[in-house]
Design an enzyme around this catalytic site. Structure first.
Site, PDB file in Angstrom:
ATOM      1  N   LYS A  99      96.580  -5.342  54.096  1.00 18.35           N
ATOM      2  CA  LYS A  99      97.401  -6.049  52.958  1.00 18.35           C
ATOM      3  C   LYS A  99      97.288  -7.704  53.244  1.00 18.35           C
ATOM      4  CE  LYS A  99      99.247  -4.762  49.838  1.00 18.35           C
ATOM      5  NZ  LYS A  99      98.843  -4.366  48.461  1.00 18.35           N
ATOM      6  N   THR A 119     103.205  -6.986  50.479  1.00 21.02           N
ATOM      7  CA  THR A 119     104.337  -6.477  51.383  1.00 21.02           C
ATOM      8  C   THR A 119     104.766  -7.449  52.221  1.00 21.02           C
ATOM      9  OG1 THR A 119     104.939  -4.889  52.853  1.00 21.02           O
ATOM     10  CG2 THR A 119     102.459  -5.496  52.874  1.00 21.02           C
ATOM     11  N   ASP A 120     106.222  -7.234  52.686  1.00 22.00           N
ATOM     12  CA  ASP A 120     106.871  -8.167  53.765  1.00 22.00           C
ATOM     13  C   ASP A 120     106.052  -7.686  55.013  1.00 22.00           C
ATOM     14  OD1 ASP A 120     108.055  -5.344  53.904  1.00 22.00           O
ATOM     15  OD2 ASP A 120     110.037  -6.166  54.120  1.00 22.00           O
ATOM     16  N   GLU A 121     105.506  -6.385  55.299  1.00 20.00           N
ATOM     17  CA  GLU A 121     105.170  -5.944  56.741  1.00 20.00           C
ATOM     18  C   GLU A 121     103.944  -6.891  57.029  1.00 20.00           C
ATOM     19  OE1 GLU A 121     104.217  -1.594  56.710  1.00 20.00           O
ATOM     20  OE2 GLU A 121     105.708  -1.327  55.162  1.00 20.00           O
ATOM     21  N   TYR A 157      97.517  -0.742  58.079  1.00 26.06           N
ATOM     22  CA  TYR A 157      97.944  -0.959  56.538  1.00 26.06           C
ATOM     23  C   TYR A 157      98.449  -2.622  56.265  1.00 26.06           C
ATOM     24  CZ  TYR A 157     101.445  -1.502  52.647  1.00 26.06           C
ATOM     25  OH  TYR A 157     101.943  -1.871  51.589  1.00 26.06           O
ATOM     26  N   SER A 158      99.292  -3.057  57.175  1.00 22.23           N
ATOM     27  CA  SER A 158      99.510  -4.334  57.031  1.00 22.23           C
ATOM     28  C   SER A 158      98.443  -5.277  57.272  1.00 22.23           C
ATOM     29  CB  SER A 158     101.030  -4.800  57.707  1.00 22.23           C
ATOM     30  OG  SER A 158     100.751  -4.305  59.138  1.00 22.23           O
ATOM     31  N   SER A 160      98.989   2.812  50.484  1.00 20.39           N
ATOM     32  CA  SER A 160     100.059   2.397  50.750  1.00 20.39           C
ATOM     33  C   SER A 160     100.850   3.073  51.939  1.00 20.39           C
ATOM     34  CB  SER A 160     100.822   2.496  49.583  1.00 20.39           C
ATOM     35  OG  SER A 160     101.340   3.597  49.212  1.00 20.39           O
ATOM     36  N   ASP A 187     108.193   9.252  67.796  1.00 21.55           N
ATOM     37  CA  ASP A 187     107.713   7.661  67.106  1.00 21.55           C
ATOM     38  C   ASP A 187     106.599   7.621  66.349  1.00 21.55           C
ATOM     39  OD1 ASP A 187     108.974   5.626  65.756  1.00 21.55           O
ATOM     40  OD2 ASP A 187     109.681   4.467  67.628  1.00 21.55           O
ATOM     41  N   ASP A 212      87.672   3.146  40.153  1.00 16.49           N
ATOM     42  CA  ASP A 212      88.185   2.698  41.549  1.00 16.49           C
ATOM     43  C   ASP A 212      87.928   1.076  41.239  1.00 16.49           C
ATOM     44  OD1 ASP A 212      87.729   1.638  44.096  1.00 16.49           O
ATOM     45  OD2 ASP A 212      86.389   3.519  44.669  1.00 16.49           O
TER      46      ASP A 212
HETATM   47  P1  NAD Z   1     101.251   4.176  45.652  1.00 14.24           P
HETATM   48  O1  NAD Z   1     100.495   4.722  46.805  1.00 14.24           O
HETATM   49  O2  NAD Z   1     102.546   5.109  45.058  1.00 14.24           O
HETATM   50  O3  NAD Z   1     100.323   3.740  44.428  1.00 14.24           O
HETATM   51  C1  NAD Z   1      98.976   3.385  44.714  1.00 14.24           C
HETATM   52  C2  NAD Z   1      98.119   3.879  43.396  1.00 14.24           C
HETATM   53  O4  NAD Z   1      96.986   3.195  43.514  1.00 14.24           O
HETATM   54  C3  NAD Z   1      97.857   5.346  43.241  1.00 14.24           C
HETATM   55  O5  NAD Z   1      98.042   5.570  41.739  1.00 14.24           O
HETATM   56  C4  NAD Z   1      96.566   5.292  43.595  1.00 14.24           C
HETATM   57  O6  NAD Z   1      95.808   6.380  42.685  1.00 14.24           O
HETATM   58  C5  NAD Z   1      96.069   3.921  43.090  1.00 14.24           C
HETATM   59  N1  NAD Z   1      94.712   3.680  43.988  1.00 14.24           N
HETATM   60  C6  NAD Z   1      94.509   3.763  45.118  1.00 14.24           C
HETATM   61  N2  NAD Z   1      93.326   3.529  45.661  1.00 14.24           N
HETATM   62  C7  NAD Z   1      92.761   3.063  44.252  1.00 14.24           C
HETATM   63  C8  NAD Z   1      91.477   2.407  43.851  1.00 14.24           C
HETATM   64  N3  NAD Z   1      90.370   2.548  44.947  1.00 14.24           N
HETATM   65  N4  NAD Z   1      91.176   2.217  42.836  1.00 14.24           N
HETATM   66  C9  NAD Z   1      92.059   2.398  41.725  1.00 14.24           C
HETATM   67  N5  NAD Z   1      93.441   2.646  41.994  1.00 14.24           N
HETATM   68  C10 NAD Z   1      93.666   2.990  43.407  1.00 14.24           C
HETATM   69  O7  NAD Z   1     101.826   2.874  46.117  1.00 14.24           O
HETATM   70  P2  NAD Z   1     103.177   1.901  45.603  1.00 14.24           P
HETATM   71  O8  NAD Z   1     104.292   2.189  46.556  1.00 14.24           O
HETATM   72  O9  NAD Z   1     103.325   1.952  44.336  1.00 14.24           O
HETATM   73  O10 NAD Z   1     102.701   0.562  46.095  1.00 14.24           O
HETATM   74  C11 NAD Z   1     102.016  -0.418  44.940  1.00 14.24           C
HETATM   75  C12 NAD Z   1     101.663  -1.677  45.638  1.00 14.24           C
HETATM   76  O11 NAD Z   1     103.016  -2.261  46.432  1.00 14.24           O
HETATM   77  C13 NAD Z   1     100.626  -1.554  46.627  1.00 14.24           C
HETATM   78  O12 NAD Z   1      99.769  -2.770  46.754  1.00 14.24           O
HETATM   79  C14 NAD Z   1     101.561  -1.619  47.903  1.00 14.24           C
HETATM   80  O13 NAD Z   1     101.047  -2.124  49.106  1.00 14.24           O
HETATM   81  C15 NAD Z   1     102.653  -2.492  47.501  1.00 14.24           C
HETATM   82  N6  NAD Z   1     103.982  -2.419  48.236  1.00 14.24           N
HETATM   83  C16 NAD Z   1     104.681  -1.129  48.099  1.00 14.24           C
HETATM   84  C17 NAD Z   1     105.926  -0.991  48.784  1.00 14.24           C
HETATM   85  C18 NAD Z   1     106.469   0.278  48.630  1.00 14.24           C
HETATM   86  O14 NAD Z   1     107.857   0.132  49.436  1.00 14.24           O
HETATM   87  N7  NAD Z   1     106.207   1.278  48.045  1.00 14.24           N
HETATM   88  C19 NAD Z   1     106.512  -2.215  49.577  1.00 14.24           C
HETATM   89  C20 NAD Z   1     105.789  -3.409  49.327  1.00 14.24           C
HETATM   90  C21 NAD Z   1     104.588  -3.504  48.750  1.00 14.24           C
HETATM   91  P1  TYD Z   2     107.845   4.630  55.037  1.00 20.03           P
HETATM   92  O1  TYD Z   2     108.970   5.161  53.862  1.00 20.03           O
HETATM   93  O2  TYD Z   2     107.007   5.113  55.759  1.00 20.03           O
HETATM   94  O3  TYD Z   2     107.763   3.050  54.874  1.00 20.03           O
HETATM   95  P2  TYD Z   2     107.184   1.777  55.779  1.00 20.03           P
HETATM   96  O4  TYD Z   2     106.653   2.497  56.963  1.00 20.03           O
HETATM   97  O5  TYD Z   2     106.317   1.197  54.854  1.00 20.03           O
HETATM   98  O6  TYD Z   2     108.611   1.057  56.170  1.00 20.03           O
HETATM   99  O7  TYD Z   2     109.043   4.320  56.319  1.00 20.03           O
HETATM  100  C1  TYD Z   2     110.499   3.902  56.251  1.00 20.03           C
HETATM  101  C2  TYD Z   2     111.073   4.123  57.708  1.00 20.03           C
HETATM  102  O8  TYD Z   2     111.340   5.291  57.858  1.00 20.03           O
HETATM  103  C3  TYD Z   2     110.086   3.591  58.818  1.00 20.03           C
HETATM  104  O9  TYD Z   2     110.800   2.952  59.714  1.00 20.03           O
HETATM  105  C4  TYD Z   2     109.771   4.880  59.412  1.00 20.03           C
HETATM  106  C5  TYD Z   2     110.631   5.747  59.133  1.00 20.03           C
HETATM  107  N1  TYD Z   2     110.222   7.231  58.588  1.00 20.03           N
HETATM  108  C6  TYD Z   2     111.143   8.264  59.386  1.00 20.03           C
HETATM  109  O10 TYD Z   2     111.962   7.936  60.411  1.00 20.03           O
HETATM  110  N2  TYD Z   2     110.776   9.463  59.073  1.00 20.03           N
HETATM  111  C7  TYD Z   2     109.884   9.944  58.296  1.00 20.03           C
HETATM  112  O11 TYD Z   2     109.401  11.094  58.001  1.00 20.03           O
HETATM  113  C8  TYD Z   2     109.106   8.717  57.355  1.00 20.03           C
HETATM  114  C9  TYD Z   2     107.924   9.004  56.443  1.00 20.03           C
HETATM  115  C10 TYD Z   2     109.573   7.403  57.635  1.00 20.03           C
END
Ligand code: NAD
Ligand code: TYD
Length: 334
Positions: free
Chosen positions: A152, A122-124, A148-149, A83, A270, A59
């Site tokens: 972050k 993240t951009d969120e 979440y946002s 995430s 929604d 962790d």
């Molecule tokens: P993911 O959910 O696929 O992976 C997260 C990883 O973190 C997992 O392997 C999980 O086991 C590990 N983890 C969670 N809690 C933990 C802890 N307490 N200690 C150690 N490991 C832990 O996420 P992702 O999509 O690969 O995102 C990676 C990073 O990028 C995150 O910080 C997320 O906020 C950021 N991000 C993701 C996206 C996206 O589109 N996926 C967009 C913008 C930013």
């Molecule tokens: P998601 O992949 O969860 O990413 P984020 O919420 O971080 O942007 O969702 C992307 C967009 O798709 C978001 O506007 C929510 C929408 N969405 C659906 O319409 N249906 C779904 O089943 C999911 C998971 C997301």
């Protein structure tokens, strides 16, 4: 260089480790990951016998473990996080624990040992845009709207505070929605692809007109690589894919690639507080570091659909595991 990558068993982290060890054969990577529902070591099976790679299950909030690992690396690249926005709506606690408190534990260790720290955000954190608003950039004020946002954003503020207060050598990147291989099938693109491959429907939240700026994960990894090596300390870089599309466009494109009909679209309730539009202006990283996205959304989506078609064992195992319970609950709710 010895890198400590946190969250390296997740979607972006695993793609990043593969990118780094391919691009810099002399580097060493330690992957610290708790293996939550989102962590999957299968993503890195190709590195199992590679002496440059080490996995540590743990962790990021475990101070003793983190201290030792940070002491023996040159730089930390911090991906580990909870995430998924929908999960944060159901249970914000773990988001604060991992994303805020866990980041602070890592920062303390980096400060103690004087290590370079790159934080993935993240951009969120910037909130939600109207259709005619200018895209987010590094000067956009923070306005997070989901648990979440908000978590972050809290982490980003701590990273900046450690730079200003203690002089910790940090950089931050805020990227848009990623897509590509190893994407956990609770997020829109892999969920829709795998649902259709299973003969299920494609759930679209609300009117489906929300906009995301899609970034291929390999473009994202190249951007982090540039920032880690040449980014200016204390700076933030916004990373976008020039891929702004409405969700319904994405869903219809996947349907088209798979040769299905639009009757598979299922409009569902929604998301509460659903952000309408995200978009990124990536001028700063383009001008300073010469990075720009290389993967066009249409071809990136086609390649991603093919990857899920060719890696059915991977996502079927993921979907039938811990994920399944959550998935059913979400559906019952609607
Ligand atoms: P993911 O959910 O696929 O992976 C997260 C990883 O973190 C997992 O392997 C999980 O086991 C590990 N983890 C969670 N809690 C933990 C802890 N307490 N200690 C150690 N490991 C832990 O996420 P992702 O999509 O690969 O995102 C990676 C990073 O990028 C995150 O910080 C997320 O906020 C950021 N991000 C993701 C996206 C996206 O589109 N996926 C967009 C913008 C930013
Ligand atoms: P998601 O992949 O969860 O990413 P984020 O919420 O971080 O942007 O969702 C992307 C967009 O798709 C978001 O506007 C929510 C929408 N969405 C659906 O319409 N249906 C779904 O089943 C999911 C998971 C997301």
């Amino acid at each position: 260089m010895k890198l400590l990558v946190t969250g390296g068993a997740g979607f972006i982290g695993s793609n990043f480790i593969l990118h780094i060890l391919k691009t810099y054969p002399e580097y060493q990577v330690t992957n610290l990951d708790l293996l939550t529902y989102a962590g999957n070591l299968e993503n890195l099976a190709s590195l199992e016998n590679d002496s440059r790679y080490r996995f540590v299950k743990g962790d990021i909030a475990d101070r003793d473990l983190v201290d030792g690992l940070v002491a023996s690396c040159d730089a930390v690249v911090h991906f580990a996080a909870e995430s998924h926005v929908d999960r944060s709506i159901m249970n914000p606690n773990i988001f604060v624990e991992t994303n805020v408190l866990g980041t602070q534990v890592l920062l303390d260790a980096a400060k103690k040992h004087g290590k370079r720290f790159h934080h993935i955000s993240t951009d969120e954190v910037f909130g939600s845009l109207g259709p005619d608003d200018r895209a987010f950039s590094e000067s956009t004020p923070y306005d997070p709207r989901s648990p979440y946002s908000a978590s972050k954003a809290g982490a980003d503020h701590l990273v900046r505070a450690y730079f200003h207060t203690y002089g910790l050598p940090v950089t931050i990147s805020n990227c848009s929605n990623n897509y590509g291989p190893y994407h956990f099938p609770e997020k829109l693109i892999p969920l829709v692809i795998t649902n259709l491959l299973e003969g299920k429907t494609a759930p679209v939240y609300g009117d489906g007109r929300q906009v995301r700026d899609w970034l291929h994960v390999e473009d994202h990894c190249r951007a982090i690589d540039r920032i880690l090596h040449d980014g200016r300390l204390g700076e933030t870089y916004c990373i976008g894919g020039d891929g702004e599309r409405e969700n319904i466009w994405i869903v219809k494109k996947i349907i088209e690639i798979l040769g299905e009909g639009e009757d598979v679209i299922e409009y569902v309730e929604d998301r509460p507080g659903h952000d309408r539009r995200y978009a990124i202006d990536h001028k700063k990283i383009t001008e300073e570091l010469g990075w720009q996205p290389q993967v066009r959304l249409e071809s990136g989506l086609e390649a991603t659909v093919r990857w899920y078609q060719e890696n059915q064992d991977w996502w079927k195992r993921v979907k039938s595991g811990a994920y399944q319970e959550y998935y059913e609950k979400q559906y019952q709710k609607r």
